[in-house]
Design a protein around this motif. Structure first.
Motif, PDB file in Angstrom:
ATOM      1  N   GLU A   5       0.833  -1.205   0.000  1.00 60.33           N
ATOM      2  CA  GLU A   5       0.000   0.000   0.000  1.00 60.33           C
ATOM      3  C   GLU A   5       0.873   1.263   0.000  1.00 60.33           C
ATOM      4  OE1 GLU A   5      -3.904  -1.682   2.432  1.00 60.33           O
ATOM      5  OE2 GLU A   5      -2.262  -0.720   3.528  1.00 60.33           O
ATOM      6  N   GLU A   8       2.366   1.612  -3.478  1.00 61.26           N
ATOM      7  CA  GLU A   8       1.331   2.028  -4.436  1.00 61.26           C
ATOM      8  C   GLU A   8       1.011   3.514  -4.279  1.00 61.26           C
ATOM      9  OE1 GLU A   8      -2.135  -0.498  -4.069  1.00 61.26           O
ATOM     10  OE2 GLU A   8      -0.949  -2.291  -4.475  1.00 61.26           O
ATOM     11  N   ALA A   9       0.895   3.977  -3.037  1.00 60.51           N
ATOM     12  CA  ALA A   9       0.604   5.396  -2.786  1.00 60.51           C
ATOM     13  C   ALA A   9       1.756   6.269  -3.284  1.00 60.51           C
ATOM     14  CB  ALA A   9       0.357   5.622  -1.299  1.00 60.51           C
ATOM     15  N   GLU A  11       3.914   5.511  -5.654  1.00 61.24           N
ATOM     16  CA  GLU A  11       3.905   5.467  -7.121  1.00 61.24           C
ATOM     17  C   GLU A  11       2.807   6.363  -7.684  1.00 61.24           C
ATOM     18  OE1 GLU A  11       3.999   2.207 -10.734  1.00 61.24           O
ATOM     19  OE2 GLU A  11       3.158   1.598  -8.794  1.00 61.24           O
ATOM     20  N   MET A  12       1.634   6.307  -7.081  1.00 57.80           N
ATOM     21  CA  MET A  12       0.506   7.103  -7.560  1.00 57.80           C
ATOM     22  C   MET A  12       0.832   8.602  -7.486  1.00 57.80           C
ATOM     23  SD  MET A  12      -3.379   7.213  -6.082  1.00 57.80           S
ATOM     24  CE  MET A  12      -2.896   8.069  -4.586  1.00 57.80           C
ATOM     25  N   LYS A  13       1.437   9.026  -6.384  1.00 57.28           N
ATOM     26  CA  LYS A  13       1.753  10.444  -6.199  1.00 57.28           C
ATOM     27  C   LYS A  13       2.887  10.894  -7.128  1.00 57.28           C
ATOM     28  CE  LYS A  13       1.493  14.397  -4.033  1.00 57.28           C
ATOM     29  NZ  LYS A  13       0.480  15.344  -4.362  1.00 57.28           N
ATOM     30  N   SER A  15       3.796   9.438 -10.123  1.00 57.90           N
ATOM     31  CA  SER A  15       3.487   9.262 -11.551  1.00 57.90           C
ATOM     32  C   SER A  15       2.965  10.560 -12.141  1.00 57.90           C
ATOM     33  CB  SER A  15       2.451   8.157 -11.738  1.00 57.90           C
ATOM     34  OG  SER A  15       3.012   6.925 -11.361  1.00 57.90           O
ATOM     35  N   GLU A  17       4.504  13.284 -12.288  1.00 55.25           N
ATOM     36  CA  GLU A  17       5.222  14.432 -11.713  1.00 55.25           C
ATOM     37  C   GLU A  17       6.726  14.374 -11.996  1.00 55.25           C
ATOM     38  OE1 GLU A  17       3.843  17.031 -10.194  1.00 55.25           O
ATOM     39  OE2 GLU A  17       1.822  16.205 -10.323  1.00 55.25           O
ATOM     40  N   GLN A  20       9.581   8.336 -15.277  1.00 56.58           N
ATOM     41  CA  GLN A  20       9.312   6.965 -14.862  1.00 56.58           C
ATOM     42  C   GLN A  20      10.564   6.334 -14.231  1.00 56.58           C
ATOM     43  OE1 GLN A  20       6.228   5.587 -14.848  1.00 56.58           O
ATOM     44  NE2 GLN A  20       7.177   3.940 -13.692  1.00 56.58           N
ATOM     45  N   VAL A  23      10.605   7.372 -10.682  1.00 48.16           N
ATOM     46  CA  VAL A  23       9.564   6.622  -9.966  1.00 48.16           C
ATOM     47  C   VAL A  23      10.081   5.231  -9.637  1.00 48.16           C
ATOM     48  CG1 VAL A  23       7.264   5.603 -10.130  1.00 48.16           C
ATOM     49  CG2 VAL A  23       7.665   7.902 -11.025  1.00 48.16           C
ATOM     50  N   PHE A  55       2.942  10.299   0.813  1.00 51.56           N
ATOM     51  CA  PHE A  55       2.633  11.522   0.086  1.00 51.56           C
ATOM     52  C   PHE A  55       3.651  12.621   0.401  1.00 51.56           C
ATOM     53  CE2 PHE A  55      -1.421   9.245   0.538  1.00 51.56           C
ATOM     54  CZ  PHE A  55      -1.692   9.038  -0.812  1.00 51.56           C
TER      55      PHE A  55
END
Length: 148
Positions: A5, A8-9, A11-13, A15, A17, A20, A23, A55
């Motif tokens: 989790e 994933e969080a 990576e989401m934040k 991506s 910005e 890759q 990231v 985050f």
């Protein structure tokens, strides 16, 4: 929150910005970091609490990579960063405890050389009374062998 989790969080934040590559490097770094800490005996929950919000971490990564610094340092894994920090710590330890002035190294080399010479002459002084007659006898024997 679990490791997956957290990643994933993060990576989401990140991506969209940052690149890759950045990231992937950071996901790899934090995955390795968490695995290493768990391997050392901490629980996954403890490690994730110490790391804090993915985050906030992502915001820092975005700020650092968005600064337009062209002299970007090559990516290092968690293990490489640990080795570099340990090496830096060791250098600073020796620097603090063995603070040798530049001219002192030359003085130490001269003293060591003088001690070696004194030792060599002492050994020769002890062995010369024994070796000199042996060398003379061998010389005389070789002279007689040449006459025959």
């Amino acid at each position: 929150m679990t490791k997956s989790e957290f990643l994933e969080a993060l990576e989401m934040k990140l991506s969209g910005e940052v690149s890759q590559r950045v990231v992937n490097q950071n996901l790899s770094y934090y995955s390795e970091y968490i695995d290493n800490a768990v391997h050392q005996g901490k629980s996954e929950k403890e490690v994730l609490e110490e790391l804090g919000s993915p985050f906030l971490i992502a915001r820092t990564i975005i700020e650092v990579n968005g600064s337009g610094s062209s002299g970007e340092k090559p990516f290092q894994s968690y293990e490489e960063k640990q080795r570099e920090e340990n090496s830096r710590d060791n250098r600073s330890f020796y620097k603090a405890h063995w603070n040798i002035r530049p001219g002192a190294a030359v003085a130490v080399a001269v003293i060591v050389l003088a001690l070696i010479l004194v030792l060599a002459f002492t050994v020769l002084r002890i062995l010369l009374p024994i070796l000199l007659p042996v060398i003379l006898i061998l010389f005389v024997i070789s002279l007689f062998k040449n006459r025959k």
